[in-house]
Design a protein around this motif. Structure first.
Motif, PDB file in Angstrom:
ATOM      1  N   LEU A 294       0.819  -1.219   0.000  1.00 41.76           N
ATOM      2  CA  LEU A 294       0.000   0.000   0.000  1.00 41.76           C
ATOM      3  C   LEU A 294       0.853   1.270   0.000  1.00 41.76           C
ATOM      4  CD1 LEU A 294      -2.828  -0.963   2.536  1.00 41.76           C
ATOM      5  CD2 LEU A 294      -2.953  -0.942   0.044  1.00 41.76           C
ATOM      6  N   LEU A 295       2.002   1.200   0.666  1.00 42.48           N
ATOM      7  CA  LEU A 295       2.828   2.405   0.816  1.00 42.48           C
ATOM      8  C   LEU A 295       3.899   2.536  -0.258  1.00 42.48           C
ATOM      9  CD1 LEU A 295       3.328   2.322   4.697  1.00 42.48           C
ATOM     10  CD2 LEU A 295       1.725   3.736   3.401  1.00 42.48           C
ATOM     11  N   ALA A 296       3.895   1.660  -1.243  1.00 43.83           N
ATOM     12  CA  ALA A 296       4.925   1.717  -2.290  1.00 43.83           C
ATOM     13  C   ALA A 296       5.025   3.090  -2.960  1.00 43.83           C
ATOM     14  CB  ALA A 296       4.650   0.629  -3.336  1.00 43.83           C
ATOM     15  N   PRO A 297       3.909   3.755  -3.308  1.00 38.77           N
ATOM     16  CA  PRO A 297       4.022   5.098  -3.905  1.00 38.77           C
ATOM     17  C   PRO A 297       4.684   6.113  -2.962  1.00 38.77           C
ATOM     18  CG  PRO A 297       1.831   4.184  -4.279  1.00 38.77           C
ATOM     19  CD  PRO A 297       2.502   3.296  -3.294  1.00 38.77           C
ATOM     20  N   LEU A 300       8.420   5.696  -2.986  1.00 40.94           N
ATOM     21  CA  LEU A 300       9.033   6.302  -4.169  1.00 40.94           C
ATOM     22  C   LEU A 300       9.115   7.822  -4.039  1.00 40.94           C
ATOM     23  CD1 LEU A 300       7.304   4.169  -6.956  1.00 40.94           C
ATOM     24  CD2 LEU A 300       9.692   4.024  -6.188  1.00 40.94           C
ATOM     25  N   LEU A 301       8.063   8.437  -3.518  1.00 36.98           N
ATOM     26  CA  LEU A 301       8.044   9.887  -3.349  1.00 36.98           C
ATOM     27  C   LEU A 301       9.111  10.335  -2.354  1.00 36.98           C
ATOM     28  CD1 LEU A 301       6.781  12.662  -3.866  1.00 36.98           C
ATOM     29  CD2 LEU A 301       5.104  12.148  -2.066  1.00 36.98           C
ATOM     30  N   ILE A 302       9.213   9.654  -1.217  1.00 38.65           N
ATOM     31  CA  ILE A 302      10.217  10.005  -0.208  1.00 38.65           C
ATOM     32  C   ILE A 302      11.621   9.840  -0.775  1.00 38.65           C
ATOM     33  CG2 ILE A 302      11.208   9.325   2.018  1.00 38.65           C
ATOM     34  CD1 ILE A 302       8.388   8.631   2.946  1.00 38.65           C
TER      35      ILE A 302
END
Length: 475
Positions: A294-297, A300-302
Motif C-alpha cells: 500500500l505504501l509503495a508510492p 518512491l516519493l520520499i
C-alpha cells in the motif's frame, strides 16, 4: 563489537516464544476431570428433573414434558456452574455454597425463560421446587463422591501431578511439607534458587521438561531477583506456583491459589505454549506485507525528495543491538548528512539525555530539511517493515538501540534485549523523545514486557497512529 560489552551473543528465541510447540503439562488429566464433573452434573440434573415431574403436581404441563426444555435445563445449569468457576481445580469445585447459588440461579433463569416464551402454558410450581431441591442434593452428593473417590485413588499413587520445588536451602523443608500436605502431588525433586540463574536456567528447564514436570513450586525469594522467569516456565508449558513469603511486589498475570490453607500465587501455562507469540509473528508478517504494498508510492516519493534535498544514499543502514544482543542492520530513510556518525563525537557535550546512555539533540545540525519532516511524522522508520519481514524486528516492542548506547548499559538494562525489538513501543507512545531519562524509558519497556499481550500490542499500534499524527515529542 566484542562480547566484553555484550555477554549475550548467542541467538535464542524471544522470551515469550516456545522452543517448539508444547501443550500445557497435565492438560489431559485436567480435561478428564472437567468432562467427568460435567457428566456427573448432567446426570444429576436429568435425574432431578425426572423425579420432580414424577412427584410434582399431577396435572398436565406441556412445557415440562418437552425434551427441548429438559435439554435447556441441562445447558443452563451447567453453564451457570461453569460461570461460577465450579469446574476449576482445587477448592473451587468443592465450594458447595457457590454450587447451591449456581443451581438456584439456573432455576430462576429457567422460570424466567418459561414465563417469557410460553406465558399461556401452565407451569407446575411444585415441580420446579422439587427440581431445585433434588438438583442441589444430587449435585452436591455427586461432587462429594467424586472427591472421596479421587482421594482414595490418589492415596494409591495414581492421578497425581509430578511437581518440582525450587527454593533456598533454608526454606526447602517448609516447602516440602506444604506440598506433601496436598494429596495430589508427587514431588519429583528439589533444587536451590541458583538453578534459575541465567547460566543454569536452560538446563534446569530442560531437565523439568524431560521429567514430565507439570507444576513448579518456586519460593518468592528465589524468583524476585530473576526478572521474567515466569515467561520461561510458560513457554515450557509448566504451571508456576510462587510460594508465599513477605514480598513487596506481586508479579503480573498471577491468580491466588490455595494450597491447603496457605495462599499461593500461580501463573498458569497456556494450553499451547508460545501460541500468543506465534499469532503476534503471523500478524507482523501479514501487516508488514500489506503495508509495503500500500505504501509503495510513498516510498518512491520520499526517495525522490531525499535525492533532491541532499547528496548521498536514500536509505541509511545502522548497526543496532536486537534480540539477545545480536547485532543487525536497521533500515531507515536517510534524514542526516552522510558523515553524521563521525560528527556525533563533537556533539556529545550537547546531549540532552541526562544520564548520557542515549544520544538525543532537538536541534541536531546534522538533520537535513527533508529529514526534519520525515522525523516529525516518523516516516523515516518505514523501511523497518523489511526488518519485520525477515524476523529481526516486530511491529511492537522495545526500540533497538545503537551499539554506542548499549555499551553504556547497566546489568539491569539487558532485560529489554530478551524480547524482539519493535518499530513502536510503550516508550514511544508515552512521550517519544520528550523522555529525558533513560531509566524512565527502560521502566516503560519493562512494564511492556511484564504485561505483554496481543491486546496490549493492538492498543500500542492504535496509539502510535495518534501520536504520529499529533507529532507528540517528535524531533
Amino acid at each position: 563489537m566484542t562480547s566484553r560489552y555484550l555477554p549475550l551473543v548467542n541467538f535464542k528465541p524471544d522470551l515469550r516464544s516456545a522452543q517448539g510447540t508444547r501443550i500445557q503439562r497435565g492438560l489431559a488429566l485436567r480435561v478428564l476431570r472437567i468432562i467427568t464433573l460435567i457428566l456427573l452434573d448432567a446426570m444429576s440434573v436429568a435425574l432431578a428433573w425426572k423425579l420432580a415431574i414424577f412427584y410434582g403436581t399431577p396435572l398436565d404441563s406441556p412445557l415440562t414434558e418437552r425434551s427441548s426444555f429438559q435439554l435447556l435445563s441441562l445447558a443452563v445449569a451447567i453453564g451457570m456452574m461453569a460461570a461460577q468457576g465450579l469446574y476449576e481445580a482445587g477448592i473451587h469445585r468443592r465450594n458447595y455454597a457457590r454450587l447451591i447459588r449456581a443451581v438456584s440461579l439456573s432455576e430462576f433463569f429457567l422460570l424466567l425463560i418459561a414465563f417469557l416464551y410460553e406465558p399461556n402454558l401452565y407451569i407446575s410450581g411444585s415441580s420446579f421446587i422439587l427440581f431445585w431441591l433434588f438438583s442441589v442434593t444430587f449435585i452436591c452428593v455427586a461432587r462429594l463422591s467424586f472427591d472421596v473417590a479421587t482421594n482414595l485413588v490418589r492415596q494409591k499413587g495414581a492421578i497425581r501431578y509430578p511437581v518440582f520445588l525450587i527454593t533456598d536451602a533454608e526454606d526447602q523443608q517448609s516447602g516440602i511439607k506444604l506440598i506433601e500436605k496436598e494429596n495430589c502431588y508427587n514431588l519429583m525433586g528439589v533444587a536451590e534458587a541458583s538453578s534459575l540463574d541465567r547460566d543454569k536456567r536452560e538446563s534446569t528447564l530442560e531437565f523439568l521438561r524431560n521429567q514430565g514436570i507439570v507444576e513448579a513450586f518456586v519460593s518468592w525469594n528465589a524468583i524476585k531477583n530473576r526478572l521474567y522467569i515466569s515467561w520461561h516456565f510458560m513457554s515450557a508449558g509448566i504451571t508456576l506456583r510462587i510460594l508465599p513469603t513477605e514480598r513487596e511486589v506481586i508479579p503480573p498475570n498471577t491468580v491466588l491459589w490455595m494450597i491447603g490453607e496457605v495462599p499461593c500465587l500461580t501463573i498458569s501455562a497456556p494450553i499451547l505454549a508460545g501460541s500468543d507469540f506465534l499469532v503476534k509473528r503471523g500478524f507482523d508478517l501479514c501487516c508488514a506485507t500489506i503495508l509495503l504494498v500500500l505504501l509503495a508510492p510513498i516510498y518512491l516519493l520520499i526517495s525522490l525528495l531525499i535525492k533532491l534535498d541532499s547528496p548521498g544514499p536514500i536509505l541509511f543502514k545502522q548497526k543496532r543491538i536486537g534480540l539477545h544482543c545480536k547485532e543487525f542492520k536497521i533500515w531507515k530513510f536517510r534524514t542526516m548528512v552522510t558523515n553524521a556518525e563521525k560528527l556525533q563525537a563533537s556533539l556529545e557535550a550537547k546531549n540532552e539525555i541526562k544520564d548520557g546512555v542515549l544520544f538525543k539533540l532537538k536541534d541536531d545540525p546534522r538533520v537535513t530539511r527533508v529529514g526534519k519532516f520525515l522525523r516529525r511524522y516518523s516516516l523515516d522508520e518505514l523501511p523497518q517493515l523489511f526488518n519485520v519481514l525477515i524476523g529481526e524486528m516486530s511491529l511492537v516492542g522495545p526500540r533497538p538501540l545503537p551499539i554506542r548506547d548499549v555499551e553504556r548499559f547497566q546489568t539491569t538494562h539487558f532485560i529489554r534485549q530478551e524480547v524482539l525489538p519493535g518499530i513502536s513501543g510503550l516508550w514511544q507512545v508515552s512521550g517519544r523523545s520528550d523522555i529525558e531519562n533513560f531509566e524512565d524509558g527502560v521502566r516503560l519497556d519493562i512494564t511492556y514486557i511484564e504485561n505483554w499481550s496481543l491486546w496490549l500490542d493492538l492498543k500500542i499500534l492504535v496509539k502510535t497512529v495518534s501520536v504520529v499524527l499529533q507529532k507528540t515529542g517528535a524531533y
